[in-house]
Design an enzyme around this catalytic site. Structure first.
Site, PDB file in Angstrom:
ATOM      1  N   HIS A  76       0.834  -1.216   0.000  1.00 16.44           N
ATOM      2  CA  HIS A  76       0.000   0.000   0.000  1.00 16.44           C
ATOM      3  C   HIS A  76       0.863   1.258   0.000  1.00 16.44           C
ATOM      4  O   HIS A  76       1.253   1.767   1.048  1.00 16.44           O
ATOM      5  CB  HIS A  76      -0.913  -0.033   1.234  1.00 16.44           C
ATOM      6  CG  HIS A  76      -2.041   0.949   1.165  1.00 16.44           C
ATOM      7  ND1 HIS A  76      -3.308   0.662   1.600  1.00 16.44           N
ATOM      8  CD2 HIS A  76      -2.099   2.231   0.720  1.00 16.44           C
ATOM      9  CE1 HIS A  76      -4.096   1.718   1.430  1.00 16.44           C
ATOM     10  NE2 HIS A  76      -3.377   2.682   0.906  1.00 16.44           N
TER      11      HIS A  76
ATOM     12  N   LEU B 127       2.515   6.421  -4.953  1.00 19.86           N
ATOM     13  CA  LEU B 127       3.671   7.010  -5.645  1.00 19.86           C
ATOM     14  C   LEU B 127       3.302   8.282  -6.399  1.00 19.86           C
ATOM     15  O   LEU B 127       4.171   8.955  -6.951  1.00 19.86           O
ATOM     16  CB  LEU B 127       4.313   5.998  -6.607  1.00 19.86           C
ATOM     17  CG  LEU B 127       5.143   4.887  -5.966  1.00 19.86           C
ATOM     18  CD1 LEU B 127       5.796   4.028  -7.051  1.00 19.86           C
ATOM     19  CD2 LEU B 127       6.201   5.429  -5.023  1.00 19.86           C
ATOM     20  N   ARG B 128       1.999   8.587  -6.449  1.00 18.15           N
ATOM     21  CA  ARG B 128       1.485   9.881  -6.951  1.00 18.15           C
ATOM     22  C   ARG B 128       1.625  10.107  -8.447  1.00 18.15           C
ATOM     23  O   ARG B 128       1.259  11.168  -8.934  1.00 18.15           O
ATOM     24  CB  ARG B 128       2.140  11.060  -6.216  1.00 18.15           C
ATOM     25  CG  ARG B 128       2.031  11.022  -4.692  1.00 18.15           C
ATOM     26  CD  ARG B 128       0.618  11.050  -4.213  1.00 18.15           C
ATOM     27  NE  ARG B 128       0.526  11.293  -2.762  1.00 18.15           N
ATOM     28  CZ  ARG B 128      -0.561  11.024  -2.051  1.00 18.15           C
ATOM     29  NH1 ARG B 128      -1.627  10.494  -2.622  1.00 18.15           N
ATOM     30  NH2 ARG B 128      -0.583  11.271  -0.756  1.00 18.15           N
TER      31      ARG B 128
ATOM     32  N   HIS C 191     -10.764   0.715   1.019  1.00 18.88           N
ATOM     33  CA  HIS C 191     -10.664   1.722   2.081  1.00 18.88           C
ATOM     34  C   HIS C 191     -12.018   1.740   2.781  1.00 18.88           C
ATOM     35  O   HIS C 191     -13.032   2.054   2.168  1.00 18.88           O
ATOM     36  CB  HIS C 191     -10.329   3.086   1.474  1.00 18.88           C
ATOM     37  CG  HIS C 191     -10.179   4.173   2.488  1.00 18.88           C
ATOM     38  ND1 HIS C 191      -8.990   4.854   2.675  1.00 18.88           N
ATOM     39  CD2 HIS C 191     -11.051   4.698   3.393  1.00 18.88           C
ATOM     40  CE1 HIS C 191      -9.147   5.748   3.649  1.00 18.88           C
ATOM     41  NE2 HIS C 191     -10.396   5.673   4.102  1.00 18.88           N
TER      42      HIS C 191
ATOM     43  N   HIS D 293      -5.543  -0.802   5.612  1.00 19.79           N
ATOM     44  CA  HIS D 293      -5.212  -0.092   6.871  1.00 19.79           C
ATOM     45  C   HIS D 293      -6.284  -0.182   7.953  1.00 19.79           C
ATOM     46  O   HIS D 293      -6.918   0.807   8.309  1.00 19.79           O
ATOM     47  CB  HIS D 293      -4.844   1.372   6.590  1.00 19.79           C
ATOM     48  CG  HIS D 293      -5.618   2.047   5.488  1.00 19.79           C
ATOM     49  ND1 HIS D 293      -6.990   2.034   5.416  1.00 19.79           N
ATOM     50  CD2 HIS D 293      -5.207   2.751   4.415  1.00 19.79           C
ATOM     51  CE1 HIS D 293      -7.385   2.703   4.360  1.00 19.79           C
ATOM     52  NE2 HIS D 293      -6.313   3.143   3.726  1.00 19.79           N
TER      53      HIS D 293
ATOM     54  N   ASN E  16      -6.087   8.999   7.338  1.00 20.43           N
ATOM     55  CA  ASN E  16      -7.379   8.315   7.165  1.00 20.43           C
ATOM     56  C   ASN E  16      -7.157   6.827   6.964  1.00 20.43           C
ATOM     57  O   ASN E  16      -6.437   6.465   6.041  1.00 20.43           O
ATOM     58  CB  ASN E  16      -8.120   8.843   5.933  1.00 20.43           C
ATOM     59  CG  ASN E  16      -8.557  10.274   6.095  1.00 20.43           C
ATOM     60  OD1 ASN E  16      -8.716  10.761   7.208  1.00 20.43           O
ATOM     61  ND2 ASN E  16      -8.742  10.952   4.973  1.00 20.43           N
TER      62      ASN E  16
ATOM     63  N   ASP F 109       1.115   2.578   3.885  1.00 16.30           N
ATOM     64  CA  ASP F 109       0.195   3.619   3.394  1.00 16.30           C
ATOM     65  C   ASP F 109       0.997   4.910   3.163  1.00 16.30           C
ATOM     66  O   ASP F 109       0.550   6.003   3.511  1.00 16.30           O
ATOM     67  CB  ASP F 109      -0.974   3.854   4.355  1.00 16.30           C
ATOM     68  CG  ASP F 109      -2.051   4.756   3.740  1.00 16.30           C
ATOM     69  OD1 ASP F 109      -2.007   4.984   2.511  1.00 16.30           O
ATOM     70  OD2 ASP F 109      -2.916   5.240   4.488  1.00 16.30           O
TER      71      ASP F 109
ATOM     72  N   HIS G   4       2.936  14.291   0.711  1.00 18.24           N
ATOM     73  CA  HIS G   4       2.354  15.535   0.195  1.00 18.24           C
ATOM     74  C   HIS G   4       3.463  16.576   0.127  1.00 18.24           C
ATOM     75  O   HIS G   4       4.478  16.462   0.816  1.00 18.24           O
ATOM     76  CB  HIS G   4       1.242  16.037   1.120  1.00 18.24           C
ATOM     77  CG  HIS G   4       0.067  15.117   1.198  1.00 18.24           C
ATOM     78  ND1 HIS G   4      -0.865  15.023   0.200  1.00 18.24           N
ATOM     79  CD2 HIS G   4      -0.319  14.237   2.157  1.00 18.24           C
ATOM     80  CE1 HIS G   4      -1.780  14.128   0.535  1.00 18.24           C
ATOM     81  NE2 HIS G   4      -1.468  13.622   1.721  1.00 18.24           N
TER      82      HIS G   4
HETATM   83 ZN   LIG Z   1      -6.805   4.293   2.151  1.00 18.06          ZN
END
Ligand SMILES: [Zn+2]
Length: 429
Positions: free
Chosen positions: A60, A63-64, A179, A232, A278, A305, A309
């Protein structure tokens, strides 16, 4: 090219091997594991006092790419992975645009080949643009090499759409990762709902939002006979719901993060947005339940996770800051410091939950340190003391709640396909 790792404690969770031995690697494969190997090698590395394990695997990671390269990209993200001891990471599709087509899966796989220093597996979206309305082309994405599917970042409210997705994947025997937070119960909450949120005057996200979401998806997967992986997990009740489902034979697996295991809502304060994640940091009883779940096999994998940012985004007020922080470079250190050195988990268990078992969840041919296997290997110094310094991060992300912490235990060497890509914390060319 022959590399000999001499004198380490070799742990292979697959066959419960745990002995001091040498490991010989040749042409990208493990060719021999035995005590006192005398063969000549191009490179001999003394790893006595260290632990030699299958390369760590993270199911999880964000890598954006594509679209949010200011936060992270395949180069910086895979370097962070190698620095943290990971040899395979799986990247989530909640990018801009979302990874919902075979063409995108193919281009990301190529990108990983070009700039990645570790193996990257691609997770495709369940629905088009992750909107929860129409199924994405999952069959085509599988053909292009996607390993699993997820609309991570949020929960898909339509049970009908999710059931269609489970039905569709049944024949492929592939996993959907969900999620689990029911949206009408979380709205714009920014931390766990409870005493602490009341005290800080912040809107909360209750555990029941997670519990009913987990229950729904388990019911749907059970009905379809398909695989569901709970992302998660953070609530005690949800852990128990997974436990009961496993007992009756549902194909459910689950993952937990180091932060949900070791930190509580008490860590939240208005001036440090690094604790905004989250699902949110919960109560001590939830941490305890996650630990129990790891030990009794309810929870299969530790994941980071990893959610980087840009600095200026996280520098905003608590309620406006985006959720998540980069975890690839601190995950192993936190696990060893807070769970191994405190005698809550033993080393083979931690290694298993970070390599062999996650590979099993997605059906990856990885996570094994045995003769004939691809030489993806991590060498860990469990006694190495270090302080987390974000200036030393390879990730573009900052604002980790672990910054400034003194940790004990770190990966000191990462080998991918027989090539040393990280040594003593430095990425090698
Ligand atoms: Zn998530």
């Amino acid at each position: 090219m022959k590399i000999l790792l001499k004198g380490g404690r070799v742990i292979n969770p697959e066959n419960k091997f745990d002995e001091v031995a040498d490991v010989l690697v040749e042409d990208g494969k493990v060719v021999k594991i035995a005590a006192g190997i005398e063969e000549t090698a191009d490179k001999v590395l003394d790893v006595s006092g260290k632990v030699v394990t299958p390369g760590l695997i993270d199911l999880h990671v964000h890598l954006r790419e594509p679209g949010q390269e200011a936060k992270e990209d395949f180069a910086s993200g895979t370097q962070a992975a190698a620095a943290g001891g990971f040899t395979t990471i799986c990247t989530m599709p909640n990018t801009k645009p979302a990874v919902d087509s075979a063409a995108l899966v193919r281009s990301l796989k190529m990108r990983a080949q070009e700039v990645g220093v570790v193996n990257v597996e691609i997770i495709g979206a369940v629905t088009k643009n992750q909107e929860g309305k129409e199924l994405a082309e999952m069959g085509d994405m599988l053909e292009a090499g996607a390993v699993a599917f997820s609309d991570d970042g949020h929960f898909d409210p339509s049970a009908k759409v999710m059931l269609n997705a489970f039905d569709y994947l049944h024949t492929f025997d592939k996993v959907i990762i969900n999620h689990e937070e029911e949206p009408t119960l979380i709205e714009d909450g920014v931390m766990n709902e409870g005493h602490r949120s009341a005290m800080l005057g912040l809107k909360g996200r209750p555990t029941v939002a997670e519990d009913i979401a987990v229950a729904r998806d388990i019911m749907l997967a059970e009905y379809a006979g398909s695989k569901v992986h709970i992302a998660h997990i953070s609530s005690a009740r949800a852990v128990d719901i997974v436990r009961q489902a496993k007992k009756r034979g549902v194909k459910v697996t689950a993952e937990a993060t180091p932060q949900h295991l070791t930190m509580t809502e008490e860590c939240v304060n208005l001036f440090d947005t690094s604790t905004k994640i989250n699902p949110p940091l919960r109560a001590q009883k939830d941490c305890d339940a996650i630990l129990e779940g790891l030990k009794d096999g309810t929870i299969d994998a530790i994941v980071t996770d990893h959610s980087p940012h840009a600095q200026e985004e996280k520098d905003r007020e608590y309620i406006y800051a985006p959720s998540g922080f980069p975890g690839l470079e601190t995950s192993l250190g936190v696990m060893l410091t807070d769970l191994y050195h405190t005698q809550k988990l033993d080393l083979p268990m931690i290694v298993s939950k970070m390599s062999y078992e996650p590979a099993q969840v997605f059906g990856l041919d990885a996570g094994k340190l045995s003769v004939g296997a691809q030489a993806d290997i991590t060498v860990i110094d469990p006694e190495l003391e270090w302080t987390v310094d974000e200036k030393e991060f390879y990730t573009k992300g900052s604002h980790s709640p672990f910054v400034g912490r003194k940790l004990k235990g770190k990966a000191v060497l990462t080998m991918v396909k027989g090539k040393v890509v990280m040594q003593e914390g430095k990425i090698l060319d």
